[in-house]
Design an enzyme around this catalytic site. Structure first.
Site, PDB file in Angstrom:
ATOM      1  N   ARG A 154     -10.471 -18.237 -20.711  1.00  0.00           N
ATOM      2  CA  ARG A 154      -9.242 -16.839 -22.041  1.00  0.00           C
ATOM      3  C   ARG A 154      -9.954 -18.251 -23.671  1.00  0.00           C
ATOM      4  NH1 ARG A 154      -3.057 -15.880 -21.201  1.00  0.00           N
ATOM      5  NH2 ARG A 154      -4.217 -13.950 -20.080  1.00  0.00           N
ATOM      6  N   HIS A 205      -8.267  -7.452 -23.307  1.00  0.00           N
ATOM      7  CA  HIS A 205      -7.503  -8.234 -21.900  1.00  0.00           C
ATOM      8  C   HIS A 205      -8.171  -7.155 -21.009  1.00  0.00           C
ATOM      9  CE1 HIS A 205      -5.614 -10.485 -19.748  1.00  0.00           C
ATOM     10  NE2 HIS A 205      -4.427 -10.554 -20.812  1.00  0.00           N
ATOM     11  N   GLN A 258      -6.655  -7.166 -17.090  1.00  0.00           N
ATOM     12  CA  GLN A 258      -4.589  -6.341 -17.643  1.00  0.00           C
ATOM     13  C   GLN A 258      -5.208  -5.688 -17.552  1.00  0.00           C
ATOM     14  OE1 GLN A 258      -1.788  -8.039 -17.577  1.00  0.00           O
ATOM     15  NE2 GLN A 258      -0.967  -5.638 -17.476  1.00  0.00           N
ATOM     16  N   ASP A 289       3.453  -3.602 -25.614  1.00  0.00           N
ATOM     17  CA  ASP A 289       3.198  -5.503 -25.574  1.00  0.00           C
ATOM     18  C   ASP A 289       3.514  -6.176 -26.861  1.00  0.00           C
ATOM     19  OD1 ASP A 289       1.618  -7.874 -24.659  1.00  0.00           O
ATOM     20  OD2 ASP A 289      -0.199  -7.149 -25.856  1.00  0.00           O
ATOM     21  N   CYS A 346       2.518  -6.119 -20.000  1.00  0.00           N
ATOM     22  CA  CYS A 346       1.852  -6.753 -20.032  1.00  0.00           C
ATOM     23  C   CYS A 346       2.700  -8.512 -19.561  1.00  0.00           C
ATOM     24  CB  CYS A 346       0.517  -6.775 -20.837  1.00  0.00           C
ATOM     25  SG  CYS A 346       0.843  -7.290 -22.283  1.00  0.00           S
ATOM     26  N   ARG A 363      -1.752  -7.612 -10.883  1.00  0.00           N
ATOM     27  CA  ARG A 363      -2.479  -8.075 -11.391  1.00  0.00           C
ATOM     28  C   ARG A 363      -4.094  -8.707 -10.440  1.00  0.00           C
ATOM     29  NH1 ARG A 363      -2.327 -10.243 -16.571  1.00  0.00           N
ATOM     30  NH2 ARG A 363      -4.583 -10.998 -16.514  1.00  0.00           N
TER      31      ARG A 363
HETATM   32  N1   CP Z   1      -0.259 -10.407 -19.474  1.00  0.00           N
HETATM   33  C1   CP Z   1      -0.680 -12.330 -18.727  1.00  0.00           C
HETATM   34  O1   CP Z   1      -2.269 -12.223 -19.446  1.00  0.00           O
HETATM   35  O2   CP Z   1       0.544 -12.464 -19.346  1.00  0.00           O
HETATM   36  P1   CP Z   1      -0.349 -14.091 -19.134  1.00  0.00           P
HETATM   37  O3   CP Z   1      -0.510 -14.758 -20.804  1.00  0.00           O
HETATM   38  O4   CP Z   1       1.197 -14.871 -18.504  1.00  0.00           O
HETATM   39  O5   CP Z   1      -1.360 -14.900 -18.792  1.00  0.00           O
HETATM   40  N1  NVA Z   2      -1.275  -9.125 -26.993  1.00  0.00           N
HETATM   41  C1  NVA Z   2      -1.207 -10.479 -26.223  1.00  0.00           C
HETATM   42  C2  NVA Z   2      -1.607 -10.235 -25.341  1.00  0.00           C
HETATM   43  C3  NVA Z   2      -0.938 -11.217 -23.788  1.00  0.00           C
HETATM   44  C4  NVA Z   2      -1.004 -11.844 -22.535  1.00  0.00           C
HETATM   45  C5  NVA Z   2      -1.379 -11.835 -27.064  1.00  0.00           C
HETATM   46  O1  NVA Z   2      -2.999 -11.220 -27.325  1.00  0.00           O
HETATM   47  O2  NVA Z   2      -1.245 -12.739 -27.242  1.00  0.00           O
END
Ligand code: CP
Ligand code: NVA
Length: 292
Positions: free
Chosen positions: A101, A128, A131, A210, A250, A278
Site C-alpha cells: 500500500r 484499489h 477492494q 467512498d 469500501c 475482503r
Molecule cells: N477499504 C479499505 O481498504 O480499508 P482500509 O483502508 O482500512 O484498509
Molecule cells: N479512496 C480512499 C479509499 C480508502 C480505503 C483512499 O484512497 O483513501
C-alpha cells in the site's frame, strides 16, 4: 511458471476473474479448505494506514497456512531511501508474494518490475483492485450473478471508482460514475460518466460511496467537501435506484458526509459483508497468484 502480478486488476482475464470469485465463495463457506500458502510467508508493506486491508490479508494468509509479515514504512529501510526495487529484490528471496500500500502507482510498478515473486496492490492513489474483488463478490452474493448488473458510484472519481469500473467491465457489470466537474473519473474507458447522481443511479442494482477526502488529498479537503456535498448516498438517492438496490461503501465511512447513517447502518446496505468479503476474495487471489 509465469510470474503474475495484480497491480490494476486488469491482469486477470474474464474467466480468471469468474473462477477467482467462485473460489472466494467456496473459501467463505469453508475458510480452512485451502493450504495454498502452507509453510510460506507473504510480505504486506504498508506505507499508509489501514484497518481492513491489513486485517483481512493478515488473517487470510494465516488461514491459507502461511505466515503474514506486516511491514510498516517507518520500520523499513524504504523510509531511509532504499529503493522499492532493491526492497523487492531482497523480499523475493524470502517470501511467496509481496503486497504493498503506497501513494504513487510508479512505486508499486518499480517494486513489481524487480520482484521475482507476485506483487499485489493493497491500494495506491490510482487503484484499489483488492477492494473491487470484494465488491464484486458482494454483488454476486446479493444478486446471484454479475453479468447484466448495473452499479452506480457516486462521488470522487478516485482509486476505488477506477478499480470498480475496470474490474466491473471485466465481469460484465455496467458501471456508472457520477462526480462533480474537477473530480471526474479518468482511465476507465468503459464507465458511463455523468455529473448527475440521479442519472447514474437510475436502474442501478447497487449504489456505491467512498470518502470525499482520500489518503493524500487532505490538503484540498475543504474544496472537496464543498464540491461533493450534492453526492451524498442517502435514502432519497437510494430510492431513485432500481427496486431492491443495495448500498455499498469500501469503508472507512464518515456518516453524515458521503453516506447517511441511515443507509450505513440500515436494512439496504451490504457494507459490513463487503468488509468481511475482503478476506475471502483476497485468499482466492493469493491462491491464484502463488499457483503461478
Ligand atoms: N477499504 C479499505 O481498504 O480499508 P482500509 O483502508 O482500512 O484498509
Ligand atoms: N479512496 C480512499 C479509499 C480508502 C480505503 C483512499 O484512497 O483513501
Amino acid at each position: 511458471m509465469t510470474l503474475r502480478h495484480f497491480l490494476t486488476g486488469t491482469e486477470l482475464s474474464c474467466d480468471e476473474l469468474g473462477a477467482l470469485l467462485h473460489h472466494a465463495a467456496e473459501l467463505k463457506a469453508a475458510p480452512l479448505s485451502s493450504r495454498a500458502l502452507e509453510g510460506r510467508s507473504v510480505a504486506l508493506i504498508f506505507e499508509r494506514p489501514s484497518t481492513r486491508t491489513r486485517l483481512s490479508f493478515e488473517a487470510g494468509v494465516f488461514e491459507l497456512g502461511g505466515h503474514p509479515l506486516v511491514l510498516r514504512q517507518g520500520e523499513m529501510q524504504l523510509s531511509r531511501g532504499e529503493s522499492a526495487g532493491d526492497t523487492a529484490r531482497v523480499l523475493s528471496r524470502h517470501v511467496a508474494a509481496i503486497g504493498m500500500r503506497t501513494g504513487p502507482d510508479a512505486v508499486l510498478e518499480e517494486l513489481a518490475l524487480a520482484s521475482e515473486v507476485p506483487v499485489f496492490n493493497m491500494l495506491t492513489a490510482g487503484h484499489h483492485p483488492c477492494q473491487a474483488l470484494a465488491d464484486l463478490m458482494t454483488l454476486r452474493e446479493a444478486f446471484g450473478r454479475l453479468e447484466g448488473l448495473k452499479l452506480a458510484y457516486v462521488g470522487d472519481g478516485n482509486n476505488v471508482a477506477r478499480s470498480l469500473a475496470l474490474l466491473g467491465a471485466l465481469a460484465g457489470v455496467e458501471v456508472a460514475v457520477a462526480s462533480p466537474d474537477g473530480y471526474t473519473l479518468t482511465g476507465a474507458p468503459d464507465a458511463q460518466l455523468t455529473t448527475d447522481p440521479g442519472e447514474a443511479v437510475r436502474g442501478a442494482h447497487a449504489v456505491y460511496a467512498d470518502v470525499w477526502v482520500s489518503m493524500g488529498d487532505e490538503g484540498t479537503a475543504d474544496a472537496r467537501r464543498a464540491a461533493l456535498a450534492p453526492y451524498r448516498l442517502d435514502d432519497t438517492l437510494l430510492d431513485r435506484a432500481g427496486p431492491g438496490a443495495i448500498a455499498l461503501h469500501c469503508l472507512p465511512a464518515h456518516p453524515g458526509e458521503e453516506i447517511s447513517a441511515e443507509v450505513l447502518y440500515g436494512p439496504r446496505q451490504r457494507i459490513w459483508d463487503q468488509a468481511e468479503n475482503r478476506r475471502h476474495a483476497q485468499k482466492a487471489l493469493l491462491a491464484l497468484l502463488v499457483s503461478g
